[in-house]
Design a protein around this motif. Structure first.
Motif, mmCIF file in Angstrom:
data_model
loop_
_atom_site.group_PDB
_atom_site.id
_atom_site.type_symbol
_atom_site.label_atom_id
_atom_site.label_comp_id
_atom_site.label_asym_id
_atom_site.label_seq_id
_atom_site.Cartn_x
_atom_site.Cartn_y
_atom_site.Cartn_z
ATOM 1 N N PHE A 226 0.810 -1.210 0.000
ATOM 2 C CA PHE A 226 0.000 0.000 0.000
ATOM 3 C C PHE A 226 0.847 1.265 0.000
ATOM 4 N N VAL A 227 0.442 2.256 -0.802
ATOM 5 C CA VAL A 227 0.928 3.607 -0.557
ATOM 6 C C VAL A 227 0.143 4.122 0.652
ATOM 7 N N PRO A 228 0.672 5.098 1.387
ATOM 8 C CA PRO A 228 0.029 5.497 2.644
ATOM 9 C C PRO A 228 -1.449 5.843 2.525
ATOM 10 N N GLN A 229 -1.844 6.529 1.439
ATOM 11 C CA GLN A 229 -3.239 6.956 1.322
ATOM 12 C C GLN A 229 -4.202 5.789 1.182
ATOM 13 N N MET A 230 -3.731 4.660 0.686
ATOM 14 C CA MET A 230 -4.608 3.511 0.504
ATOM 15 C C MET A 230 -5.097 2.945 1.828
ATOM 16 N N ILE A 231 -4.389 3.261 2.920
ATOM 17 C CA ILE A 231 -4.831 2.801 4.244
ATOM 18 C C ILE A 231 -5.136 3.995 5.165
ATOM 19 N N ASN A 232 -5.460 5.154 4.537
ATOM 20 C CA ASN A 232 -5.883 6.362 5.260
ATOM 21 C C ASN A 232 -4.792 6.946 6.135
ATOM 22 N N PHE A 233 -3.536 6.658 5.848
ATOM 23 C CA PHE A 233 -2.480 7.025 6.777
ATOM 24 C C PHE A 233 -2.281 8.538 6.846
ATOM 25 N N GLU A 234 -2.551 9.228 5.756
ATOM 26 C CA GLU A 234 -2.418 10.691 5.794
ATOM 27 C C GLU A 234 -3.588 11.326 6.536
ATOM 28 N N VAL A 235 -4.741 10.660 6.530
ATOM 29 C CA VAL A 235 -5.921 11.195 7.209
ATOM 30 C C VAL A 235 -5.717 11.193 8.724
ATOM 31 N N ILE A 236 -5.046 10.172 9.254
ATOM 32 C CA ILE A 236 -4.863 10.047 10.704
ATOM 33 C C ILE A 236 -3.555 10.668 11.189
ATOM 34 N N GLY A 237 -2.898 11.438 10.319
ATOM 35 C CA GLY A 237 -1.746 12.206 10.753
ATOM 36 C C GLY A 237 -0.403 11.553 10.555
ATOM 37 N N GLY A 238 -0.312 10.525 9.704
ATOM 38 C CA GLY A 238 0.936 9.807 9.521
ATOM 39 C C GLY A 238 1.822 10.328 8.402
ATOM 40 N N VAL A 239 1.348 11.324 7.634
ATOM 41 C CA VAL A 239 2.107 11.849 6.501
ATOM 42 C C VAL A 239 2.098 13.374 6.572
ATOM 43 N N ASN A 240 3.278 13.961 6.414
ATOM 44 C CA ASN A 240 3.407 15.412 6.334
ATOM 45 C C ASN A 240 3.818 15.761 4.897
ATOM 46 N N PHE A 241 2.947 16.460 4.176
ATOM 47 C CA PHE A 241 3.205 16.758 2.770
ATOM 48 C C PHE A 241 4.070 17.997 2.582
ATOM 49 N N LYS A 242 4.400 18.692 3.670
ATOM 50 C CA LYS A 242 5.218 19.897 3.555
ATOM 51 C C LYS A 242 6.684 19.650 3.895
ATOM 52 N N LYS A 243 6.998 18.460 4.386
ATOM 53 C CA LYS A 243 8.381 18.169 4.763
ATOM 54 C C LYS A 243 9.218 17.820 3.529
ATOM 55 N N GLY A 244 10.500 17.621 3.747
ATOM 56 C CA GLY A 244 11.405 17.304 2.650
ATOM 57 C C GLY A 244 11.266 15.880 2.157
ATOM 58 N N CYS A 245 12.185 15.505 1.314
ATOM 59 C CA CYS A 245 12.135 14.212 0.636
ATOM 60 C C CYS A 245 12.403 13.051 1.573
ATOM 61 N N TYR A 246 11.849 11.909 1.205
ATOM 62 C CA TYR A 246 12.089 10.626 1.863
ATOM 63 C C TYR A 246 11.855 9.556 0.808
ATOM 64 N N PRO A 247 12.279 8.326 1.012
ATOM 65 C CA PRO A 247 12.077 7.294 -0.005
ATOM 66 C C PRO A 247 10.601 7.178 -0.408
ATOM 67 N N GLY A 248 10.354 7.241 -1.696
ATOM 68 C CA GLY A 248 8.990 7.115 -2.205
ATOM 69 C C GLY A 248 8.165 8.384 -2.147
ATOM 70 N N GLN A 249 8.763 9.513 -1.720
ATOM 71 C CA GLN A 249 8.011 10.746 -1.487
ATOM 72 C C GLN A 249 7.300 11.234 -2.754
ATOM 73 N N GLU A 250 7.964 11.151 -3.899
ATOM 74 C CA GLU A 250 7.355 11.653 -5.135
ATOM 75 C C GLU A 250 6.095 10.879 -5.488
ATOM 76 N N ILE A 251 6.131 9.571 -5.278
ATOM 77 C CA ILE A 251 4.956 8.752 -5.598
ATOM 78 C C ILE A 251 3.835 9.016 -4.607
ATOM 79 N N VAL A 252 4.177 9.164 -3.332
ATOM 80 C CA VAL A 252 3.163 9.477 -2.324
ATOM 81 C C VAL A 252 2.504 10.814 -2.645
ATOM 82 N N ALA A 253 3.306 11.814 -3.010
ATOM 83 C CA ALA A 253 2.759 13.123 -3.350
ATOM 84 C C ALA A 253 1.906 13.048 -4.608
ATOM 85 N N ARG A 254 2.360 12.300 -5.599
ATOM 86 C CA ARG A 254 1.595 12.170 -6.843
ATOM 87 C C ARG A 254 0.240 11.514 -6.580
ATOM 88 N N SER A 255 0.232 10.518 -5.711
ATOM 89 C CA SER A 255 -1.024 9.859 -5.363
ATOM 90 C C SER A 255 -1.995 10.835 -4.712
#
Length: 350
Positions: A226-255
């Motif tokens: 799963f990318v994080p959004q597929m399991i609601n991980f950004e909804v419950i506070g597990g993803v910060n879209f304003k921070k810098g790069c991390y492995p897979g960040q471009e794909i997570v942002a694109r999703s």
């Protein structure tokens, strides 16, 4: 095996932890030894900056009085692990299933390079107790007269660390849940007193609470699914879209930005037990291919199971959904304890 580990293992055997009930009595407040969870402690002056480049959430600005969810992704943006993380003294602790701990620690170590950051397995020196229910606060009062006021708030004192995690929706209202991370000596001394006011249960009862709270946990069968959004991980506070790069960040942002998400995690009950994470689910409207996958599942006190599952949203609108195949038991969908709100560019730039 050090003396502290031996002492806690001896105590757990004396208390017959292996024989604790798998579920709590309906409506009961409980305490569970969370022996299935491991802890990685990152220390060193570069620990926060290093983890900030590896995880989906902000580590550099993590307050001392707060815990956060975070994910660790492959370069393809698929989750390898989900953590609860917090600061403890000069270290940052990452909590995850013990079954993943060694491999994830080794993988993170590979990328430390010249950074002054050192991981250590502290799973056996830090005992984790899970306490849930309306009576949990009073049971904790001898050690923590004040309690964390809201989910993911954290307190530290001479008795250890107390973190309030996401409340669980039991169907009759939300109940508070706490993790007490402490030394083996404190855990051994406190257990008998806690057991007078709370029902002692196995870690599976705590994992059921995570499911009812809508908080997913990656395990061995679901790594890289799963990318994080597929399991609601950004909804419950597990993803910060304003921070810098991390492995897979471009794909997570694109999703996040390219159209409405077509897959999400939902909550369901099913008249079956012993359901393994990674089990596929099938829609009667399209029986030849799976429409989703079980993320986490645990038995409840009624003899059924509660599940968090990742699923195509279209499958919720047509036909019925079944476990394993269309001949399997039907899933009954229930409301999550939070709303799914897709984050927009405008909200992110606000």
């Amino acid at each position: 095996m050090n003396e502290m580990t031996s002492t806690w293992l001896d105590f757990s055997q004396q208390q017959s932890f292996d024989a604790l009930p798998a579920t709590a009595t309906a409506g009961a407040s409980f305490v569970a030894p969370l022996t299935d969870l491991g802890l990685i402690a990152f220390s060193g002056e570069d620990a926060a900056s290093f983890l900030h480049t590896q995880l989906t959430n902000d580590v550099q600005n993590l307050p001392a009085g707060q815990a956060r969810l975070a994910g660790y992704c492959s370069p393809k943006g698929r989750l390898l692990a989900t953590f609860l993380m917090w600061k403890s003294g000069d270290s940052i602790l990452l909590q995850l299933p013990r079954s993943l701990q060694a491999a994830i620690q080794k993988r993170l170590q590979m990328f430390v390079m010249r950074a002054k950051a050192k991981p250590a397995d502290v799973s056996d020196t830090q005992i984790i107790l899970g306490l849930a229910g309306n009576a949990a606060g009073a049971a904790l009062a001898p050690w923590f007269p004040a309690l964390p006021a809201e989910p993911y708030a954290k307190l530290d004192n001479e008795h250890g660390t107390l973190i309030r995690v996401a409340d669980a929706d039991t169907g009759t209202g939300s109940v508070p849940r706490y993790q007490w991370i402490t030394s083996p000596e404190h855990a051994i001394a406190a257990w008998p007193q806690l057991g007078k006011n709370l029902q002692p249960v196995a870690a599976s009862a705590w994992r059921l609470g995570d499911i009812l709270a809508g908080v997913p946990q990656i395990t061995l069968p679901t790594q890289e699914q799963f990318v994080p959004q597929m399991i609601n991980f950004e909804v419950i506070g597990g993803v910060n879209f304003k921070k810098g790069c991390y492995p897979g960040q471009e794909i997570v942002a694109r999703s996040q930005y390219l159209g409405k998400l077509k897959r999400r995690a939902v909550l369901a009950s099913v008249a079956a037990t012993g359901i393994a994470a990674g089990t596929e689910v099938f829609s009667s409207a399209d029986p030849d291919q799976p429409c989703g996958m079980i993320v986490n599942a645990e038995a409840d006190s009624a003899g059924s199971s509660r599940c968090l599952l990742e699923i195509k949203l279209a499958a919720l609108e047509n036909g019925t959904v079944h476990l394993g195949s269309t001949a399997g038991p039907q899933l009954q969908f229930q409301a999550l304890p939070y709303s799914i709100v897709d984050v927009t560019d405008a909200e992110l730039s606000a």
